[in-house]
Design a protein around this motif. Sequence first.
Motif, PDB file in Angstrom:
ATOM      1  N   ASP A 223      -8.675   1.083 -10.239  1.00  0.00           N
ATOM      2  CA  ASP A 223      -9.058   0.857 -11.642  1.00  0.00           C
ATOM      3  C   ASP A 223     -10.342   0.031 -11.706  1.00  0.00           C
ATOM      4  OD1 ASP A 223      -9.311   0.279 -14.302  1.00  0.00           O
ATOM      5  OD2 ASP A 223      -7.439  -0.860 -14.467  1.00  0.00           O
ATOM      6  N   PRO A 224     -11.476   0.619 -12.167  1.00  0.00           N
ATOM      7  CA  PRO A 224     -12.742  -0.117 -12.205  1.00  0.00           C
ATOM      8  C   PRO A 224     -12.980  -0.880 -13.506  1.00  0.00           C
ATOM      9  CG  PRO A 224     -13.144   2.170 -12.741  1.00  0.00           C
ATOM     10  CD  PRO A 224     -11.654   2.037 -12.532  1.00  0.00           C
ATOM     11  N   SER A 225     -11.986  -0.957 -14.360  1.00  0.00           N
ATOM     12  CA  SER A 225     -12.188  -1.547 -15.683  1.00  0.00           C
ATOM     13  C   SER A 225     -12.450  -3.045 -15.603  1.00  0.00           C
ATOM     14  CB  SER A 225     -10.962  -1.291 -16.562  1.00  0.00           C
ATOM     15  OG  SER A 225      -9.852  -2.035 -16.095  1.00  0.00           O
ATOM     16  N   GLU A 226     -13.086  -3.566 -16.650  1.00  0.00           N
ATOM     17  CA  GLU A 226     -13.354  -4.995 -16.740  1.00  0.00           C
ATOM     18  C   GLU A 226     -12.052  -5.785 -16.805  1.00  0.00           C
ATOM     19  OE1 GLU A 226     -15.741  -8.377 -16.758  1.00  0.00           O
ATOM     20  OE2 GLU A 226     -16.289  -6.267 -16.431  1.00  0.00           O
ATOM     21  N   ALA A 227     -11.048  -5.208 -17.450  1.00  0.00           N
ATOM     22  CA  ALA A 227      -9.762  -5.891 -17.565  1.00  0.00           C
ATOM     23  C   ALA A 227      -9.099  -6.094 -16.206  1.00  0.00           C
ATOM     24  CB  ALA A 227      -8.837  -5.094 -18.486  1.00  0.00           C
ATOM     25  N   ASN A 228      -9.457  -5.262 -15.238  1.00  0.00           N
ATOM     26  CA  ASN A 228      -8.857  -5.348 -13.902  1.00  0.00           C
ATOM     27  C   ASN A 228      -9.731  -6.125 -12.920  1.00  0.00           C
ATOM     28  OD1 ASN A 228      -6.670  -4.554 -12.125  1.00  0.00           O
ATOM     29  ND2 ASN A 228      -8.080  -3.114 -11.154  1.00  0.00           N
TER      30      ASN A 228
ATOM     31  N   PHE B  77      -9.316   8.413  -7.408  1.00  0.00           N
ATOM     32  CA  PHE B  77      -8.020   8.343  -6.731  1.00  0.00           C
ATOM     33  C   PHE B  77      -7.149   9.556  -7.054  1.00  0.00           C
ATOM     34  CE2 PHE B  77      -3.539   6.728  -6.769  1.00  0.00           C
ATOM     35  CZ  PHE B  77      -3.399   6.628  -5.396  1.00  0.00           C
ATOM     36  N   ALA B  78      -7.218  10.023  -8.290  1.00  0.00           N
ATOM     37  CA  ALA B  78      -6.376  11.149  -8.712  1.00  0.00           C
ATOM     38  C   ALA B  78      -7.209  12.407  -8.915  1.00  0.00           C
ATOM     39  CB  ALA B  78      -5.624  10.791  -9.991  1.00  0.00           C
ATOM     40  N   ASP B  79      -8.215  12.603  -8.068  1.00  0.00           N
ATOM     41  CA  ASP B  79      -9.091  13.770  -8.174  1.00  0.00           C
ATOM     42  C   ASP B  79      -8.396  14.978  -7.545  1.00  0.00           C
ATOM     43  OD1 ASP B  79     -11.104  15.735  -7.806  1.00  0.00           O
ATOM     44  OD2 ASP B  79     -12.645  14.186  -7.925  1.00  0.00           O
ATOM     45  N   ALA B  80      -7.914  15.870  -8.386  1.00  0.00           N
ATOM     46  CA  ALA B  80      -7.153  17.026  -7.895  1.00  0.00           C
ATOM     47  C   ALA B  80      -8.009  17.927  -7.015  1.00  0.00           C
ATOM     48  CB  ALA B  80      -6.593  17.812  -9.078  1.00  0.00           C
TER      49      ALA B  80
ATOM     50  N   PHE C 145       0.809  -1.213   0.000  1.00  0.00           N
ATOM     51  CA  PHE C 145       0.000   0.000   0.000  1.00  0.00           C
ATOM     52  C   PHE C 145       0.847   1.270   0.000  1.00  0.00           C
ATOM     53  CE2 PHE C 145      -3.041  -3.141   1.479  1.00  0.00           C
ATOM     54  CZ  PHE C 145      -4.175  -2.783   0.763  1.00  0.00           C
ATOM     55  N   SER C 146       2.152   1.134   0.048  1.00  0.00           N
ATOM     56  CA  SER C 146       3.018   2.296  -0.113  1.00  0.00           C
ATOM     57  C   SER C 146       3.387   2.515  -1.577  1.00  0.00           C
ATOM     58  CB  SER C 146       4.298   2.125   0.717  1.00  0.00           C
ATOM     59  OG  SER C 146       5.082   1.044   0.226  1.00  0.00           O
ATOM     60  N   SER C 147       2.920   1.622  -2.442  1.00  0.00           N
ATOM     61  CA  SER C 147       3.232   1.706  -3.869  1.00  0.00           C
ATOM     62  C   SER C 147       2.132   2.460  -4.609  1.00  0.00           C
ATOM     63  CB  SER C 147       3.384   0.298  -4.460  1.00  0.00           C
ATOM     64  OG  SER C 147       3.349   0.329  -5.869  1.00  0.00           O
ATOM     65  N   GLU C 148       2.502   3.519  -5.307  1.00  0.00           N
ATOM     66  CA  GLU C 148       1.535   4.279  -6.096  1.00  0.00           C
ATOM     67  C   GLU C 148       0.938   3.410  -7.201  1.00  0.00           C
ATOM     68  OE1 GLU C 148       0.315   7.378  -5.879  1.00  0.00           O
ATOM     69  OE2 GLU C 148       1.371   7.777  -4.001  1.00  0.00           O
ATOM     70  N   GLU C 149       1.749   2.523  -7.763  1.00  0.00           N
ATOM     71  CA  GLU C 149       1.257   1.650  -8.828  1.00  0.00           C
ATOM     72  C   GLU C 149       0.189   0.692  -8.306  1.00  0.00           C
ATOM     73  OE1 GLU C 149       4.417   2.130  -8.077  1.00  0.00           O
ATOM     74  OE2 GLU C 149       5.134   3.312  -9.799  1.00  0.00           O
ATOM     75  N   TYR C 150       0.414   0.158  -7.109  1.00  0.00           N
ATOM     76  CA  TYR C 150      -0.559  -0.768  -6.535  1.00  0.00           C
ATOM     77  C   TYR C 150      -1.861  -0.046  -6.204  1.00  0.00           C
ATOM     78  CZ  TYR C 150      -2.487  -4.489  -3.623  1.00  0.00           C
ATOM     79  OH  TYR C 150      -3.300  -5.465  -3.098  1.00  0.00           O
ATOM     80  N   LEU C 151      -1.769   1.152  -5.645  1.00  0.00           N
ATOM     81  CA  LEU C 151      -2.968   1.925  -5.330  1.00  0.00           C
ATOM     82  C   LEU C 151      -3.735   2.283  -6.598  1.00  0.00           C
ATOM     83  CD1 LEU C 151      -1.617   4.324  -2.546  1.00  0.00           C
ATOM     84  CD2 LEU C 151      -3.004   2.270  -2.257  1.00  0.00           C
TER      85      LEU C 151
END
Length: 331
Positions: free
Chosen positions: A14-19, A88-91, A3-9
């Motif tokens: 990611d709500p996509s079907e692929a995920n 997650f990235a809502d400025a 949970f310290s990884s930006e990539e993991y967060l």
Amino acid sequence: GDFSSEEYLAQLADPSEANKAFRQKVLSAFRNPHNMSADAFKGEHLKIPLMPGDGVDHNGSPLQWFQFPKLQYERLRLWAEGAFENDFADAALDQVTDLDQLPVEQRPHALTEAALEPCSGGAFHPGVELSYYLRLPQLYARNTDPNAEVFRIARGNRNSLVQDVGRVLDFNSATQGAQPPIGPQMAGDLTRWMGLPWQPDAFSCQRVAMQTDFPVPVWWPALLPVDVLPEEHYNQMMRTDLSAEQRVRFFENRVWWARGVPGVGYHANASYWDGIRNMISVWQKMGFVVERPGPTDPDHPEAIPARVFVEVGRGAMEQRFDWTAGDGESP
């Protein structure tokens, strides 16, 4: 996951079907509160969170392990299905740092959320903040007044704060009658079911010894320290004259937060009940866990993060005499 990884967060957001397969895998790691089968205590054992539940004293109970509230689990299930918005990235949200920046109509809810977020809630054995009676409708104003705000505690009007509940206190006597203990509440009623004095609970609710050595369940992670990085180890970890291997070893070597509480010295009884009793008198000597910066020297080990949490302010657990460091170490 890390949970310290930006990539993991970002992947969690990611709500996509692929995920979806990834999200479903995360969901499967959590304990399912709907599983009340006869073997749930085994099938749900090693799931998140590894905490005992209300029924920890009842072997074979599906409540032997902590269960999420069903509403919380349902939200997690919807997340796994992809039924959420990625903010997650809502400025705009990131810029809100003060209560006054919120619209006035959102501030009461924000204050309530801020007060509740640090709470553990369950498991209720008996609990940290309050106990199992929070589940009972008799406690709430809406139980008798359909127009009352949801989750408002019913207010009592007894002539005295003291309440005689009779010689036998069971579920029926606690919830029935003209003025039952679990019903309209007065000052002190909510907390009278908790441990007295409250300090021993910090000792009794540490790690739980099981038949297997790993993993070890605990009661109140985040709120109550269990295994900590002591300040002495932190100071060694920050030394630049030690090798990277030595510094990592100090960082990874945790100690028990309640060490010495049951007793110190060669002939200390060091029993569970010794710890319960001693915690009352040594409470003010217990260490606090605070955030400290990690090493920043050019050769610092990558295994040590930029921020670490360190136990500080711990006093001596010796209670047989007024010990100081000048007395030397003696059993």
